[in-house]
Structures are given as structure tokens and as C-alpha cells.
Design a protein around this motif. Sequence first.
Motif, short mmCIF file in Angstrom:
data_model
loop_
_atom_site.label_atom_id
_atom_site.label_comp_id
_atom_site.label_asym_id
_atom_site.label_seq_id
_atom_site.Cartn_x
_atom_site.Cartn_y
_atom_site.Cartn_z
N PHE A 15 12.41 38.30 17.85
CA PHE A 15 13.94 38.53 18.13
C PHE A 15 14.46 39.28 16.84
N ASN A 16 15.40 39.84 16.83
CA ASN A 16 16.07 40.50 15.50
C ASN A 16 17.16 39.35 14.81
N GLY A 17 17.16 39.47 13.48
CA GLY A 17 17.83 38.35 12.74
C GLY A 17 19.30 38.52 12.78
N TYR A 18 19.89 37.59 12.15
CA TYR A 18 21.65 37.90 11.87
C TYR A 18 21.66 38.90 10.81
N TYR A 19 22.85 39.43 11.02
CA TYR A 19 23.09 40.47 10.18
C TYR A 19 23.98 40.18 8.99
N PRO A 20 23.86 40.44 7.76
CA PRO A 20 24.72 40.07 6.57
C PRO A 20 26.23 40.51 7.01
N GLY A 21 27.00 39.34 6.54
CA GLY A 21 28.48 39.78 6.45
C GLY A 21 29.12 38.77 7.41
N GLY A 22 28.23 38.26 8.31
CA GLY A 22 29.02 37.33 9.55
C GLY A 22 28.85 35.91 9.11
N GLU A 23 28.22 35.60 7.81
CA GLU A 23 27.93 34.19 7.57
C GLU A 23 29.07 32.93 8.02
N VAL A 24 30.33 33.77 7.85
CA VAL A 24 31.36 32.42 8.26
C VAL A 24 31.21 31.87 9.54
N GLY A 25 30.49 32.72 10.49
CA GLY A 25 30.32 32.37 11.96
C GLY A 25 29.24 31.57 12.22
N TYR A 26 28.09 32.03 11.45
CA TYR A 26 26.87 31.42 11.76
C TYR A 26 26.59 30.00 11.80
N PRO A 27 27.20 29.08 11.14
CA PRO A 27 27.15 27.79 11.56
C PRO A 27 27.80 27.30 12.72
N THR A 28 28.74 28.34 13.35
CA THR A 28 29.13 27.88 14.76
C THR A 28 28.15 28.55 15.79
N GLY A 29 27.31 29.32 15.46
CA GLY A 29 26.33 29.70 16.45
C GLY A 29 24.83 28.76 16.22
N TYR A 30 23.90 29.46 16.03
CA TYR A 30 22.42 28.95 16.20
C TYR A 30 22.17 28.00 14.68
N VAL A 31 22.55 28.23 13.67
CA VAL A 31 22.13 27.69 12.32
C VAL A 31 23.02 26.43 12.22
N ALA A 32 23.40 25.71 13.13
CA ALA A 32 24.28 24.43 13.30
C ALA A 32 23.41 23.46 12.81
N ASN A 33 24.17 22.32 12.69
CA ASN A 33 23.37 21.19 12.32
C ASN A 33 22.45 20.38 13.45
N VAL A 34 22.66 20.53 14.72
CA VAL A 34 21.83 20.28 15.64
C VAL A 34 21.34 21.72 16.54
N SER A 35 20.09 21.54 17.02
CA SER A 35 19.85 22.75 18.02
C SER A 35 21.05 23.09 18.95
N ASN A 36 21.19 24.20 18.85
CA ASN A 36 22.52 24.86 19.52
C ASN A 36 22.18 24.64 21.25
N VAL A 37 23.09 24.22 21.68
CA VAL A 37 23.23 23.86 23.12
C VAL A 37 22.74 25.01 24.08
N TYR A 38 22.91 26.18 23.82
CA TYR A 38 22.65 27.37 24.63
C TYR A 38 20.99 27.51 24.57
N ALA A 39 20.32 27.13 23.42
CA ALA A 39 19.03 27.39 23.33
C ALA A 39 18.31 26.06 23.74
N ILE A 40 18.70 25.13 23.21
CA ILE A 40 17.77 23.85 23.74
C ILE A 40 17.90 23.69 25.17
N ASP A 41 19.10 24.01 25.79
CA ASP A 41 19.23 23.93 27.23
C ASP A 41 18.44 24.73 27.91
N TYR A 42 18.31 25.82 27.52
CA TYR A 42 17.47 26.84 28.04
C TYR A 42 15.94 26.34 28.23
N GLU A 43 15.60 25.96 27.00
CA GLU A 43 14.06 25.51 27.07
C GLU A 43 13.80 24.46 27.90
N ARG A 44 14.67 23.22 27.86
CA ARG A 44 14.63 21.96 28.47
C ARG A 44 14.58 22.33 29.81
#
Length: 539
Positions: free
Chosen positions: A321-350
Motif C-alpha cells: 500500500f502507499n504511504g502517508y503523504y508529508p504535510g498531514g502529520e497533525v492528523g496521522y496519530p488520529t489515524g493509523y500511527v496511534a498508540n494502539v492498533s487502529n480499530v478499523y485495521a485490527i477489527d478487519y483482521e480479527r
Amino acid sequence: MKSLLLLALASTTAPLARAWGAERCASFTLKESGVAPVSAFSAQFYDAGDFVNVTNPFSSINTTSLPAFCRIQVAIVSNQTAGSVVNTEVWLPEAWTGRFLTVGNGGYAGGATVEDLGYVGVAQGFAGVSTDTGHVSTAGGANWTLGDVNAITDWSWRAIRLSVLIGKETVEQYYNQKITKSYYLGCSTGGRQGLIEVQRFPTDFDGVLIGSPSNWMTHLQPWGLHVGNLVQPVNSSRWIPAETWAGLIHNEVLRQCDGLDGVNDGILNDPTACHFDPSPITCAGGTLPDPTNPICLSADQADAVTKVLSDYYAEDGSFVFNGYYPGGEVGYPTGYVANVSNVYAIDYERYFVMNDSMWNATSLNVDVIRLGDELDVGRTNAIDPDIRPFVNAPHNGKILHYVGLADQLISPGNSKLYHQNVAGFMAQHGRLDVDDFYRLFTVPGMQHWYGGFGANAFGASRQASLGMTPLSHSPENDIVQALVAWVEHGRAPTQLIAASWVNNSDANGLAFTRPICKFPLQVKYKGGNPNVASSFFCG
Ligand SMILES: *[C@@H]1O[C@H](CO)[C@@H](O)[C@H](O)[C@H]1NC(C)=O
Ligand SMILES: *[C@@H]1O[C@H](CO)[C@@H](O)[C@H](O)[C@H]1NC(C)=O
Ligand SMILES: *[C@@H]1O[C@H](CO)[C@@H](O)[C@H](O)[C@H]1NC(C)=O
Ligand SMILES: *[C@@H]1O[C@H](CO)[C@@H](O)[C@H](O)[C@H]1NC(C)=O
Ligand SMILES: *[C@@H]1O[C@H](CO)[C@@H](O)[C@H](O)[C@H]1NC(C)=O
Ligand SMILES: *[C@@H]1O[C@H](CO)[C@@H](O)[C@H](O)[C@H]1NC(C)=O
Ligand SMILES: *[C@@H]1O[C@H](CO)[C@@H](O)[C@H](O)[C@H]1NC(C)=O
Ligand SMILES: *[C@@H]1O[C@H](CO)[C@@H](O)[C@H](O)[C@H]1NC(C)=O
Ligand SMILES: *[C@@H]1O[C@H](CO)[C@@H](O)[C@H](O)[C@H]1NC(C)=O
């Protein structure tokens, strides 16, 4: 004399029109045609200016600004053996234009997108349809599936498909007229649902509006776990707190790249031109940063930043998959680079792939990704570049697609990739110019769906309902109307003029206006006042 006559007419026809709508709405019953059984039906009339207060776990609307409409709720049986039911809303404006609009969902919801049925549909004369996708939940989380493939199938595509078919019947029976043109609007999961319609049910819509689609679920979600794993666990040497993303890292990205487009405004018009180098903010001589006042990154943090902003290849070298683009860093911790596995991602696999509610992201590897591809549970992927039945004669369907270049949930590269794949496939099959049927608009600084720092108000899903209203409903300012103009008058959009409201709320007044350009063109600065769109062009 003439004006007196008009006044007299107006005062006699207005109450009559109200009576027609109220009566029609109260007495309407749906004649079933055999598409799928209907298990419940109700209708409620709202007069112009009535308080419309509808809430579900995904979407709500609370306004007195809508014109008159009839709200119909219909429960459609999606699988009699399983006893599964999808709950669908059909909102029918008095001042109907003859047009039909289906509105998609978001995340794993769980609730009809009532805000767009009101703010986009009824407000602009579309008869609109939206569904709960077969279950009731918020967008964030898929534990409602409990491994039930039938429920996943409803969420993935079947609820929309049945709602389109029964919605169209409802509309035509209600008005006793044929629909003239059919449209679709959706972002994220909604974008994915729309692309499934284009690829598998090509005659359902004449024009579709697709926002940052999650159309490659089997790769998007492993990527989401991967970028989380790059920084987790919390407080390890690679952990990057949200404040460090929004402060130290984002500021350095802007220092290196904001000026590349000619204006220092906090917005990267072309993030792919930014080759971010974290070394200027990496601590000298292997020193560790002070966690209470980070003025530099550890070597591990710097490495994580570089990888988060890079495309993801699995350990066997295959592209994921493509990576994040530079410039949006303010939002990335609310997306997938958070402190725990993002719920959209982990629930898909689970719940979709592993069927194991204890599975966690430390077990991610290329075999898990391959298994996801093999199973494609619920047929969620919508990556087929062969859209000939939709776009070729006689159907001649049109696709408008938009994505924010600071998207914090789905890399904008994913939108470009699908556009590029379609362009390549279709060129090999005789449609040399993708612009004739499929146009992608990239929105500098905008996050997923709306928000962020850019000119993010242009009539797309959830924007107006969240206070980011378009400058007008003309095709130049409103992307839904731009699609209508393309489908009905052959006027293909080349650019839009969008608004940025102060703190993303129109109640605070206008901050600036900007063009939004058709990919691969970029917003370029001509000179002059950077707050007005005419100081920029698409080039
Ligand atoms: C609006 O709907 C919400 C949720 O259903 C409800 O709690 C609230 O009381 C309603 N407000 C009014 C004024 O009816
Ligand atoms: C509806 O909106 C009004 C004003 O915007 C607000 O005061 C009220 O709390 C809202 N009600 C609900 C149920 O959301
Ligand atoms: C309907 O539901 C049953 C029971 O869950 C399942 O076995 C079957 O595959 C489903 N059929 C379809 C077409 O989804
Ligand atoms: C699913 O997750 C929600 C939110 O975390 C939780 O409240 C609920 O109990 C969970 N349901 C099941 C069946 O695990
Ligand atoms: C997933 O697991 C649940 C409970 O363990 C089981 O009932 C269900 O059939 C499984 N689903 C699949 C698709 O294997
Ligand atoms: C991480 O470190 C901070 C600051 O020392 C501390 O407050 C917090 O509890 C730690 N978090 C975890 C999950 O260890
Ligand atoms: C992760 O962040 C959320 C939101 O800031 C917080 O509530 C939660 O406690 C954090 N978890 C850990 C493990 O640090
Ligand atoms: C993840 O799963 C692995 C293997 O089952 C286990 O060793 C590890 O403790 C789990 N980690 C978390 C955070 O649950
Ligand atoms: C916009 O947000 C900023 C930062 O939170 C705040 O200082 C400012 O007062 C807000 N302006 C308006 C008009 O709300």
C-alpha cells in the motif's frame, strides 16, 4: 395587476401543495415487485422549516432549514434463511428534480447517512436513499460481525444494492414518474460501496461521486497495522507522541517543503514533491530526546517517520500500500500511527480474515496479507480496473473522485493508484483519454472526507452538515452539481473553487477560497492575495 394575480396564485397554491405532500406521504404504500421482501414500512411528512431531528449511531441531522419532504423507512429482508434485514431511508422532496441520489456509509457503520439525505439530497431536490448496511453500530469497530459472513456481505455491498433497487421503485411509485438520472455519493466505505456499484452493477447509476475510497480493504488494513507497529509500543525508543507529530515533525516538513509551491501557508499543494529528510531534527551523536520537551528525534523515531511516509512493501518485496503523504502529520496519530492498533485495521483482521478476536498486530506478516487476498471475505475489494460496462456506450457513466492530500486514514496514493489502473486498462481497450469518463480531484491540505487546513468545502459528503458548506450550489463550487452538469449537459469539470471557513465552521466566516485541480494538475500560485482563488491556477 400581474403581480396581484401572482400573489393570489401563490397564496392559493402553496397550501394545496402542502396538502398534496402530506396526504401522499401519509397514504403511500409500496407495491412490492419481488426484488426482495419488505418486512416493515413507515412514512412521515416534514413541512418546509419543520424540525428534522434524526439520529443513529453513525449520522444525525438536527435542522429547521430543509424544504418539505416525505421520509420513508423501509426494512428489506436481505437473506431469509439468515433472517437478516437492512433498514433503509428514502427521503422524497416535494420539489423533486426527477433525480435519484444514493448516499453511502462510513467505516463499519451501522446507520443511514441521514445528514447527507438532508443537506445534499432534500436541499437540492434529489430523492435520496441510504441504508444502515444491515446492523446498528458506530463507524469504529466490526465486532458486531462475530465472524458472520452474511452480516459482512450486507455491510460490504448487498445492503446498498438492495436499497438502490427498492429505493428506485419507491421513488417512482411515490411520484408516479420515472427517475431521470441516478447519482451516487460516498466517501471512505461510501467510496468503496460506490466503486462496487460501478464495477458490478454498472447500470445502477449515471454518475458517481467517490471520496477517498477504502476500496482495497485487503491491503489498506494490513498497511494500517504496519504503520502502527512502526511506532508502537508506547514509550519504546520509536514511540512518537501526537504532540511530536504535530509540532517538531510537522514544522520541519513545512520548513523543508511548504515553500515549494510558492506560498508559505501551511499547505503542501503537491506533497509528492516533498522528499522529507528527518536528519535536521534528529538528535546529534545518538543522544536521546527529552520526552518532556522533545527538540529532536531519536534515530529510531527518525527511522519510523521515514517509513510512515514511504510506500509499504511486505517482507517478500511485494507492494502492499502507499504511504502517508508529508504535510498531514497533525492528523496521522488520529489515524493509523496511534498508540494502539487502529480499530478499523485490527477489527478487519480479527473478524474478517482470522476469525479470532484475540489476534493482534504483532502477528502481521505477508501470509496474513495473502490470506486476506485469497478470502476477500464479503467481497469488499473494489479494485477491478475494467469499468467498460459503466463508462462505455450505451451507458456512458461518469465518475468524479476526490481525495484530500492530508488524508489521515487512507493514503491519497491509493486514490491515484486506482485512477491510474483504470486509465491504463481502459486505454488498452480503446478509451485513450480517461478524462472522458473518470476525473480525480486532489484537495491540498484536506483530511479524510473533510477538515484539515485546506479549502475543504465543495459540496461533498458530510461537509455541509458539519459546517463546511460550499460557496454555492453552482457546478463551479459544488461537486455534486458538477457531476450533474457532466452527466446531463456534457460539461466536464476542469476545476472547482472551494471554501475554507475559519476553524472549519461557516459560522465563523470565510478564511479563503482556492481552486481544486484535476489530477495530475496541481494548484499553482500566480501571485497576489493568497486568500482569493484567483491568485492561483491549475497547472
Ligand atoms: C432529538 O433527538 C434526540 C435523539 O433521538 C433526542 O434525544 C432529543 O430529545 C431530540 N430533541 C428534540 C428537541 O426533540
Ligand atoms: C440541535 O441543534 C441545536 C442548535 O444547533 C442544539 O442546541 C441542540 O442541542 C441540537 N440537538 C440535538 C438533539 O442534537
Ligand atoms: C444466507 O444465510 C445463510 C445462513 O447464514 C447462509 O448459509 C447463506 O450463505 C446466505 N446466503 C447468501 C446468498 O448470502
Ligand atoms: C463490541 O465493541 C463495543 C465497543 O468497544 C463493546 O461495547 C461491545 O461490548 C462489543 N461487543 C461484543 C459482542 O464484543
Ligand atoms: C468464526 O468463529 C465463530 C465462533 O468461534 C464461529 O461461530 C463462526 O462460524 C466462524 N466463522 C467463520 C467464517 O469461520
Ligand atoms: C509513557 O510514559 C509517560 C511519561 O513517562 C507515562 O505517563 C505513561 O504512563 C507511559 N505510558 C505507558 C503505556 O507506559
Ligand atoms: C492511547 O491514546 C488514547 C487517546 O489519547 C488514550 O485514551 C489511551 O489511554 C492511550 N493508550 C495507551 C496504551 O497509551
Ligand atoms: C499479541 O499476540 C502474541 C502472540 O499470540 C502475544 O505473545 C502478545 O503478548 C500479544 N500482544 C498483545 C499486545 O496483546
Ligand atoms: C479558531 O481557533 C483558534 C485556535 O483554537 C482560536 O484561537 C480562535 O479563537 C478560533 N477562532 C474562531 C473565530 O473561532
